[in-house]
Design an enzyme around this catalytic site. Sequence first.
Site, mmCIF file in Angstrom:
data_model
loop_
_atom_site.group_PDB
_atom_site.id
_atom_site.type_symbol
_atom_site.label_atom_id
_atom_site.label_comp_id
_atom_site.label_asym_id
_atom_site.label_seq_id
_atom_site.Cartn_x
_atom_site.Cartn_y
_atom_site.Cartn_z
ATOM 1 N N LYS A 32 -39.525 18.642 -10.207
ATOM 2 C CA LYS A 32 -40.166 17.553 -10.945
ATOM 3 C C LYS A 32 -40.808 16.558 -9.989
ATOM 4 C CE LYS A 32 -38.184 16.247 -14.620
ATOM 5 N NZ LYS A 32 -37.141 15.743 -15.549
ATOM 6 N N ARG A 103 -34.500 10.241 -14.126
ATOM 7 C CA ARG A 103 -34.376 11.650 -14.515
ATOM 8 C C ARG A 103 -33.922 12.495 -13.335
ATOM 9 N NH1 ARG A 103 -38.116 12.645 -19.124
ATOM 10 N NH2 ARG A 103 -39.366 10.775 -19.476
ATOM 11 N N GLY A 112 -32.450 20.307 -19.700
ATOM 12 C CA GLY A 112 -31.372 19.740 -20.493
ATOM 13 C C GLY A 112 -30.004 19.778 -19.848
ATOM 14 N N MET A 114 -28.965 18.443 -16.926
ATOM 15 C CA MET A 114 -28.545 17.214 -16.265
ATOM 16 C C MET A 114 -29.050 16.012 -17.061
ATOM 17 S SD MET A 114 -28.974 18.369 -12.305
ATOM 18 C CE MET A 114 -30.566 19.119 -12.576
ATOM 19 N N ARG A 376 -44.469 21.770 -14.908
ATOM 20 C CA ARG A 376 -43.612 22.739 -14.218
ATOM 21 C C ARG A 376 -43.985 24.125 -14.719
ATOM 22 N NH1 ARG A 376 -38.023 20.899 -17.312
ATOM 23 N NH2 ARG A 376 -38.691 21.389 -19.427
ATOM 24 N N HIS A 490 -34.836 21.748 -27.735
ATOM 25 C CA HIS A 490 -33.863 22.229 -26.756
ATOM 26 C C HIS A 490 -33.480 23.674 -27.045
ATOM 27 C CE1 HIS A 490 -29.693 23.000 -25.398
ATOM 28 N NE2 HIS A 490 -30.088 22.368 -24.307
ATOM 29 N N SER A 798 -22.832 57.745 -0.707
ATOM 30 C CA SER A 798 -23.120 56.912 -1.881
ATOM 31 C C SER A 798 -22.028 55.855 -1.956
ATOM 32 C CB SER A 798 -23.139 57.755 -3.158
ATOM 33 O OG SER A 798 -23.398 56.940 -4.275
ATOM 34 N N CYS A 865 -24.175 53.383 -5.949
ATOM 35 C CA CYS A 865 -24.045 53.793 -7.351
ATOM 36 C C CYS A 865 -23.083 52.907 -8.140
ATOM 37 C CB CYS A 865 -23.607 55.253 -7.445
ATOM 38 S SG CYS A 865 -21.992 55.585 -6.717
ATOM 39 N N TYR A 885 -31.921 54.733 -1.839
ATOM 40 C CA TYR A 885 -32.007 54.530 -3.286
ATOM 41 C C TYR A 885 -30.867 53.649 -3.775
ATOM 42 C CZ TYR A 885 -28.200 57.924 -3.870
ATOM 43 O OH TYR A 885 -26.981 58.564 -3.817
#
Length: 928
Positions: A32, A103, A112, A114, A376, A490, A798, A865, A885
């Site tokens: 922000k 804020r 919402g 904080m 934002r 919200h 694996s 895996c 993988y």
Amino acid sequence: MVRPKNAIVRVYSFGNGATDGSAAMKNLLGSKGANLAEMSNLGIPVPPGFTITTETCLEYNQLGKDKVVSLLMAEVKLAIATVEKRMGTTFGSDENPCLLSVRSGSRISMPGMMDTILNLGMNDNSVEGLIAKTGNPRFAWDTYRRFVQMFAGVVLNVGATSKEDQNPFEEIIERYKKNKGVDLDVELDAVDLKQMVFDFKAVCEVQTGAPFPENPWDQLWASITAVFDSWMNPRAIYYRGMHQIPEEWGTAVNVQAMVFGNMGGTSGSGVAFTRDASTGENIFNGEYLINAQGEDVVSGVRTPQQITLTGSKKWATLAGVSEENRKIKYPSLEELLPNTFKELNTTQALLERHYNDMQDLEFTIQEGKFWMLQTRNGKRTAAAMVKIAVELLSAGLIDEKRALLMQEPSKIEELLHPVFDNEAIKVAEVLAKGLPASPGAATGQIVFFADEAHKYSDTILVRIETSPEDLEGMNIAKGILTARGGMTSHAAVVARGMGKCCVSGAEKINISYKNRTITIGSQILNEGDWISLNGTTGEVYKGKIKNKEAELSADFDTIMNLADKYRTMRVRANAETPRECQNALKFGAEGIGLCRTEHMFFEGERLIRIREMILSTDEIGRREALNKLLPIHKNDLKDVLRAMKNLPVTIRLLDPPLHEFIPHDIINQKEMALEMHVSLETIIQKVESLKEFNPMLGHRGCRLGITYPEITEMQARAIIEAALELKTEGITTYPEIMIPLIGTVKELKLQKQLVKNIIEKVFAEKANSVQYLVGTMIEIPRACLIANEIAKEADFFSFGTNDLTQMGFGYSRDDAGKFLPIYIEKGILKSDPFQVLDQEGIGQLIEMATIKGRSYDPTLKIGICGEHGGDPSSVEFCHQIGMDYVSCSPFRIPIARLAAAQAALKQRLPNQVENLYSCIEKEISAPI
């Protein structure tokens, strides 16, 4: 701002003049604060203010309130003086008061979670000064009552004493409206609001035992520290856990001069999105309220109006409002204040083009003057996330890498889950209609309170309106239904961020928390009743509705194809049935990384034969039972191998302890005795003989195959015979036989030789052969330490990260639920290590084993895996250490493909991609 030389800078100014920061400073100023500074740099009208850095939040948590206030005092006073100069007002003045908002602002948006305080600086004297200055008593007293209500709730913790009770301030407001005979807050006059302030302050004094604070500086420091405190409140901690946001990031505090949307008919506040946050369509949209402050728009206390004319017409249709009534009661901002709309529209286009992403905007109009309060990167659904990136790419505004890095891998799963069946929808009873706040389909039993969302296995959380305190319940529930609130409420924003189905603003439903009922016309629904929500149309249905498989879009295919273009790591599936294999292939699997053969033995004749083998008292009996199981097992394996033709399939030999195949309750033991034609005593004796103090560390895995080699022999024969039979059908397969739970080299050597002997025997019998591999599952810490020796006997590794995590931490997966939530809450662990790979500990074992294994065989195939194969951060780790993988459940394959691509992009271009990522809120011919 003039500062002493060499001083540590904790405060940065922005707005209406010189600005200290920019968007590139998000880590220090929070999202922000950085964006407020950036808008100031772009010449967009932003009320002046200052940001206290995220680093100060960390100091606050380490040093405490008093020390940090003393460190901030001089800089904050200088910053306040700068705001006063730019606004022409004075903080603490009775005649010309400078009012402030305070804020929060983390580097990633946490909507919402904080705290916020508006209109700070109001007291019994400044309200009179504000009246004299503006000539508007109603505005002044409305501003005061808003401040008291918000400060009391956020800073003083004044509120309802039980969840069934109404908030005391809301109760007072409702009483005033009833006495006045009006429906809306804006219909109360200055006299009402003045008395309301004193009623509010009386509530505060009763609950706190002290007068409401009048000194503006006391109010300011209490509010700043309250925002810092809110970084560690339960809902913020829970949200960080959901989104894996580190605690050490902290929050900034943004203090800004107030501009007022509650000054009358030419003032207002709104929230807008540069594109549709639900669908991703390139349509500017949003909601506003005249004579209101921003909290009114998102809280649901009043029905918001649409910003654009097209949006207003669409909303009217969805809400069942006639065009005539819409024009009178709900005109669009475009119709009501065309010049302001034009300025807003120009600003939204500028900001989207500047950030090259969909923006979520907050604005205020003060007596016709337009102010921007925030921009934002907007929270969006998975469908919108994909569509927005593809459209920006097609328009040439971003490149392929940016399109991929704009994706949140974990959100992709939202697109893969079932939706309501069209035919079932046609005959379903529609109870009510609200706004389609977050798309999807949800069926569940009604609950009214967030802390009871776990009450049934599937729940729909029904609220008049949600608040940040409802976060955990919203996450648990299958869907959310609110009686109040619009598309920017919200409930809507948080649900979209979660990928949770939500219908908001269903105004025809009357909710009684006390009675736990919903009344819709003459119908009454009770807690526990089933309802269904269609978050795409806004309809609420009675009862359960049949689902169907989701249909994936062309935009989804585009993103997945891009992921496949850039990733270097393969993605396989964990699957044991043809249906699972088909799903895996549909989602892009490049093989099976884990076929758990024990899952094939838990039903029908398969279970009977396994139990027969277990009950046998000698090897001859066990072999007889296994010979009966062989053809069944072979056919099951053929189905899997056939489905995955031309792709590698890793088949794990029997892993769990044998006691898992035998019932432990007397009723099922009696049934088993009858089924197996033995006495109940025999079953009970076998159960006793198989009992172990710690079965997960007991007689399982390769230990079963070593003590009962006939089990390994049967499975090896079934695998190879299945592959050979498919070969005669013209189907090429690549079976990879995996020996589980290896802790010593000799265990693997014995089992491997047993497997190879059987395979060579089958080859001789069939006068034919196929390619195959024999490898192991690395899931014991000792195996990681001797991986270079194990690699001499293994064709592949694996990593079974579930057991490796269990043994590495010494945590029982079955019992860890008793303490892991507390560990995470207290910061002992950042996340559940069974869901997110512990890279500092277990990850180091994996990396060590990978290095050691490849020190013997540089071409050693290595994969993972465990459940971590579908977790984005774990996938990135696997890429970094050079795995071939990852393997995961079918529905998480797209997540893994996308995460693997992002990992490759970050590794290839560390500097460029790091800068890019900081701007974003967050051919197979043989096996490889």
